[in-house]
Design a protein around this motif. Structure first.
Motif: not given
Length: 568
Positions: A101-110, A198-216
């Motif tokens: 979970a991303s805390m932003g949406p958790t503490l927002g509407i979602k 500016g700022f983006e939410i952490t779940a939109a960070s390229e590093l979040m996608a990079t972490l998810a796509m890494a194999t090792s």
């Protein structure tokens, strides 16, 4: 129809009888030497488990997707969890893999991302708030690179970075619209070079996608080195490695790369790892979690964000392309309320109750919204995967409306099952589990939507026309220039991630059903070289959400015993 639960998800979760997490891991074939405990009921799994489990049989691999959702969501996470429990209930050993979970949406509407009712991952409070700190590690690594960029500018800019070309913004795991556009470096000269960012939410960070796509871990290090932060005046890309930031980011993310192991209410193993947004990034949990889960039982059930045009398309063409894992079946979650919405006869707003006329028995409305379900079924089938329609049953549904969905599925030639997992847990998902198990036995025929060698524009066209149903694609001047630039940089063989609204098959969130006679507008194109894809921004997509008029955060507190209340 089963009776609805009167207890909150938090109350149900707290009443769960948790097994020791090392026992849950043992059932998966994971020994205690591979676990790092994080309090009660949570552990990280060392990546050495991938090698140790590789000799075990391969599980059937199932992805859970959905029709285009209402703003309220259609229960893919609860269905994923319920299906895992249902498979165990029918004598099959299952593991589930979901995003954190991303805390932003958790503490927002979602609200939270731990499921709900009697199909949730526990401890749900831990899952929704901090868990093992992975979100904060991504935030720290991302912002460390941002700080090193501005420090490089301040120290003379030896790399010749054009400040206006810097694409690397800062991130925060909070819904905060005031940070979307800011100016840094104001004040005395020692504060740095003033520039707009500016700022983006952490779940939109390229590093979040990079972490998810890494194999090792070595693969993560190589990906972080390739991250592009901006360009020189000659349009040459500048990377994190040139700023000497790849190493420190890897160190900050080293523990975050290890998947988190939890369990469901019925003690089904649950790998919870990474949380890239589904309308911006990959919308899938991590590859390393799946590489562990694929050898941990008879079935691995994972979830892809939003509709099959979004998360499932990325699951097939981004995640599976990198992991090498081939799906055996897919679930398309459908609800009566979403199909009624796609009839075009009703309106639904996030955070507000459904209109009363939408709750009245009306199978004709369900049939009127059938085009969306049929399109999403086809989006699964075009990849050579067998779909199963899961009717996520709500207490406000009527039997005639469920029969309408079954009829629609039958006409499309696919299996269909009603599931009451929210109220009944695994027993309520037994019919769905049997249908999925049957589908997973069909001969494999998986195929990618497009080959990597296609030019970027042709990949975009393939997704727009074959998945979304668009007549074609229109590029802004900026987008066309960026595509040409990326091809010259040698990135033309990367796969595509399309950033668009999740509320419609089109780029217009107000268009319901399966719109025709429209063209996809590509506003801009960005390069996520670390994550390993190019993404096209279609229409207006926010990378930093804002809070609503009555956010969930306003209702969260502690009681006299110090327990959290109001979290859902």
């Amino acid at each position: 129809m089963t009776s609805t639960t009167t207890r909150s998800a938090l109350d149900i979760g707290r009443a769960a009888a948790l097994r020791p997490i090392e026992h849950v891991a043992a059932d998966m074939g994971i020994g205690p030497h591979l676990l790092e405990s994080y309090g009660t009921g949570v552990a990280k799994v060392d990546l050495a488990a991938i090698g140790e489990l590789s000799g075990r049989p391969r599980a059937k691999y199932v992805v859970v997707s959905a029709i285009t959702p209402t703003p309220l969501g259609e229960g893919k996470t609860t269905t994923t969890i319920g299906l895992g429990q249902g498979l165990n209930h029918t004598g099959r050993r299952a593991t589930i893999a979901i995003r954190q979970a991303s805390m932003g949406p958790t503490l927002g509407i979602k609200g939270g991302a731990a499921g709900g009712g009697h199909s949730q991952v526990v401890p749900m409070e831990r899952l929704n708030l901090h868990l093992t700190g992975d979100m904060h590690a991504v935030t720290a690594a991302h912002n460390q690179l941002a700080a090193m960029i501005d420090n490089h500018l301040y120290r003379g800019n030896d790399l010749g970075i054009e400040p206006s070309s810097i694409t690397w913004r800062r991130v925060l795991d909070v819904d905060d619209r005031a940070l979307r556009d800011i100016v840094v470096g104001l004040g005395p000269r020692t504060n740095g070079l003033p520039r707009q960012t500016g700022f983006e939410i952490t779940a939109a960070s390229e590093l979040m996608a990079t972490l998810a796509m890494a194999t090792s871990l070595p693969d993560l290090r190589a990906r972080l080195a390739r991250v592009v932060v901006g360009y020189t005046a000659d349009q040459e890309p500048v990377t994190a490695e040139q700023l000497h930031a790849g190493g420190v980011m890897t160190v900050l993310l080293r523990d975050a790369l290890k998947p988190n192991l939890l369990q469901t209410l019925e003690n089904t193993p649950a790998l919870v790892h990474c949380g890239p947004f589904g309308n911006i990034a990959t919308g899938n949990s991590s590859i390393v979690a799946d590489l562990i889960g694929i050898h941990s039982g008879d079935f691995l059930v994972t979830e892809a964000g939003f509709g099959a045009d979004m998360g499932a398309e990325r699951f097939f063409n981004l995640k599976c392309r990198t992991s090498g894992l081939v799906p055996d079946a897919a679930v398309v979650v459908a609800t009566v309320r979403a199909l009624k919405l796609h009839s075009g006869r009703h309106r639904v707003s996030a955070g507000r109750p459904l209109p009363q006329e939408m709750l009245a028995e009306n199978p004709d409305d369900v049939y009127a919204g059938a085009e969306n379900l049929c399109r999403q079924i086809a989006n699964i089938q075009v990849h050579g995967v067998t779909p199963v329609v899961a009717i996520n049953a709500f207490g406000t549904d009527h039997p005639s409306e469920h029969e309408a969905i079954r009829d629609i599925a039958a006409r499309a030639g696919v299996r269909c099952a009603t599931s009451t997992h929210f109220t009944d847990g695994g027993t309520g998902a037994a019919e769905l589990a049997e249908a999925v198990a049957e589908a997973a036995e069909e001969p494999p025929g998986f195929t990618f939507l497009y080959p990597r060698r296609l030019p970027l524009r042709e990949k975009i066209t393939a997704i727009a026309t074959r998945i979304y149903g668009a007549d074609g694609v229109d590029y802004s001047t900026t987008a066309a220039r960026e595509l040409d630039h990326f091809e010259r940089c040698g990135w033309g063989d990367l796969p595509l991630c399309m950033a668009k609204t999740h509320l419609s098959l089109s780029s217009d969130p107000s268009l319901r059903g399966a719109p025709t006679g429209w063209r996809l507008p590509v506003r801009e194109v960005r390069a996520s070289i670390g994550a390993g894809f190019i993404y096209a921004v279609c229409g207006e997509v926010q990378t930093m959400p804002g809070l609503g008029s009555d956010p969930a955060a306003a209702h969260i507190d502690i009681d006299e015993s110090g327990l959290t209340v109001g979290l859902f």
